[in-house]
Design a protein around this motif. Structure first.
Motif, PDB file in Angstrom:
ATOM      1  N   ASP A   8     -50.969 -36.418 -35.092  1.00  0.00           N
ATOM      2  CA  ASP A   8     -51.607 -36.681 -33.805  1.00  0.00           C
ATOM      3  C   ASP A   8     -51.298 -35.515 -32.878  1.00  0.00           C
ATOM      4  N   LYS A   9     -52.285 -34.703 -32.607  1.00  0.00           N
ATOM      5  CA  LYS A   9     -52.097 -33.505 -31.785  1.00  0.00           C
ATOM      6  C   LYS A   9     -51.777 -33.830 -30.333  1.00  0.00           C
ATOM      7  N   ASN A  10     -51.927 -35.091 -29.939  1.00  0.00           N
ATOM      8  CA  ASN A  10     -51.531 -35.499 -28.596  1.00  0.00           C
ATOM      9  C   ASN A  10     -50.023 -35.766 -28.520  1.00  0.00           C
ATOM     10  N   GLN A  11     -49.395 -35.984 -29.688  1.00  0.00           N
ATOM     11  CA  GLN A  11     -47.961 -36.254 -29.742  1.00  0.00           C
ATOM     12  C   GLN A  11     -47.155 -35.067 -30.249  1.00  0.00           C
ATOM     13  N   LEU A  12     -47.711 -34.314 -31.183  1.00  0.00           N
ATOM     14  CA  LEU A  12     -46.987 -33.238 -31.853  1.00  0.00           C
ATOM     15  C   LEU A  12     -47.849 -31.988 -31.958  1.00  0.00           C
ATOM     16  N   THR A  13     -47.175 -30.856 -32.024  1.00  0.00           N
ATOM     17  CA  THR A  13     -47.861 -29.608 -32.349  1.00  0.00           C
ATOM     18  C   THR A  13     -47.218 -29.060 -33.616  1.00  0.00           C
ATOM     19  N   ASP A  16     -43.470 -28.210 -33.144  1.00  0.00           N
ATOM     20  CA  ASP A  16     -42.461 -29.231 -32.858  1.00  0.00           C
ATOM     21  C   ASP A  16     -41.531 -29.378 -34.055  1.00  0.00           C
ATOM     22  N   GLU A  17     -40.294 -29.723 -33.764  1.00  0.00           N
ATOM     23  CA  GLU A  17     -39.319 -29.934 -34.826  1.00  0.00           C
ATOM     24  C   GLU A  17     -39.024 -31.415 -34.964  1.00  0.00           C
ATOM     25  N   ILE A  18     -39.024 -31.886 -36.191  1.00  0.00           N
ATOM     26  CA  ILE A  18     -38.623 -33.257 -36.486  1.00  0.00           C
ATOM     27  C   ILE A  18     -37.589 -33.201 -37.603  1.00  0.00           C
ATOM     28  N   SER A  19     -36.778 -34.224 -37.700  1.00  0.00           N
ATOM     29  CA  SER A  19     -35.758 -34.280 -38.749  1.00  0.00           C
ATOM     30  C   SER A  19     -36.309 -35.017 -39.957  1.00  0.00           C
ATOM     31  N   VAL A  20     -36.088 -34.432 -41.110  1.00  0.00           N
ATOM     32  CA  VAL A  20     -36.464 -35.052 -42.370  1.00  0.00           C
ATOM     33  C   VAL A  20     -35.237 -34.973 -43.269  1.00  0.00           C
ATOM     34  N   SER A  21     -34.780 -36.114 -43.739  1.00  0.00           N
ATOM     35  CA  SER A  21     -33.595 -36.119 -44.598  1.00  0.00           C
ATOM     36  C   SER A  21     -33.929 -35.522 -45.965  1.00  0.00           C
ATOM     37  N   GLY A  60     -48.216 -43.551 -36.156  1.00  0.00           N
ATOM     38  CA  GLY A  60     -49.393 -42.718 -36.388  1.00  0.00           C
ATOM     39  C   GLY A  60     -49.207 -41.261 -36.021  1.00  0.00           C
ATOM     40  N   ALA A  61     -47.999 -40.870 -35.610  1.00  0.00           N
ATOM     41  CA  ALA A  61     -47.762 -39.479 -35.209  1.00  0.00           C
ATOM     42  C   ALA A  61     -47.998 -38.522 -36.373  1.00  0.00           C
ATOM     43  N   VAL A  62     -47.556 -38.897 -37.565  1.00  0.00           N
ATOM     44  CA  VAL A  62     -47.835 -38.120 -38.779  1.00  0.00           C
ATOM     45  C   VAL A  62     -48.212 -39.097 -39.878  1.00  0.00           C
ATOM     46  N   GLY A  63     -48.989 -38.599 -40.805  1.00  0.00           N
ATOM     47  CA  GLY A  63     -49.411 -39.439 -41.913  1.00  0.00           C
ATOM     48  C   GLY A  63     -50.225 -38.667 -42.904  1.00  0.00           C
ATOM     49  N   VAL A  64     -50.915 -39.401 -43.742  1.00  0.00           N
ATOM     50  CA  VAL A  64     -51.821 -38.804 -44.723  1.00  0.00           C
ATOM     51  C   VAL A  64     -53.152 -39.528 -44.634  1.00  0.00           C
TER      52      VAL A  64
END
Length: 68
Positions: A8-13, A16-21, A60-64
């Motif tokens: 979702d380009k309204n939430q993330l670009t 942006d950094e996110i944590s993924v284990s 819904g910020a990221v998905g497939v």
């Protein structure tokens, strides 16, 4: 065909950094090797939903996307 990563380009670009284990990353790689497309899509959605939740993003910020 195949799945497409969406965000979702309204939430993330893309910067942006996110944590993924490491476990989530491992699960993503393993899910990409699933032959059954429906099962692959389900697994990818489940894993990415967990990443969204762990990063306290809105649903819904990221998905497939579903393959067409």
């Amino acid at each position: 065909m195949g799945v497409e990563f969406i965000y979702d380009k309204n939430q993330l670009t893309t910067i942006d950094e996110i944590s993924v284990s490491v476990a989530d990353l491992r699960d993503l790689v393993q899910a990409l090797n699933i032959q059954n497309e429906a099962q692959k899509l389900h697994e990818l959605k489940t894993i990415l939903d967990g990443v969204v939740r762990k990063n306290r993003l809105l649903p819904g910020a990221v998905g497939v996307s579903d393959p067409e």
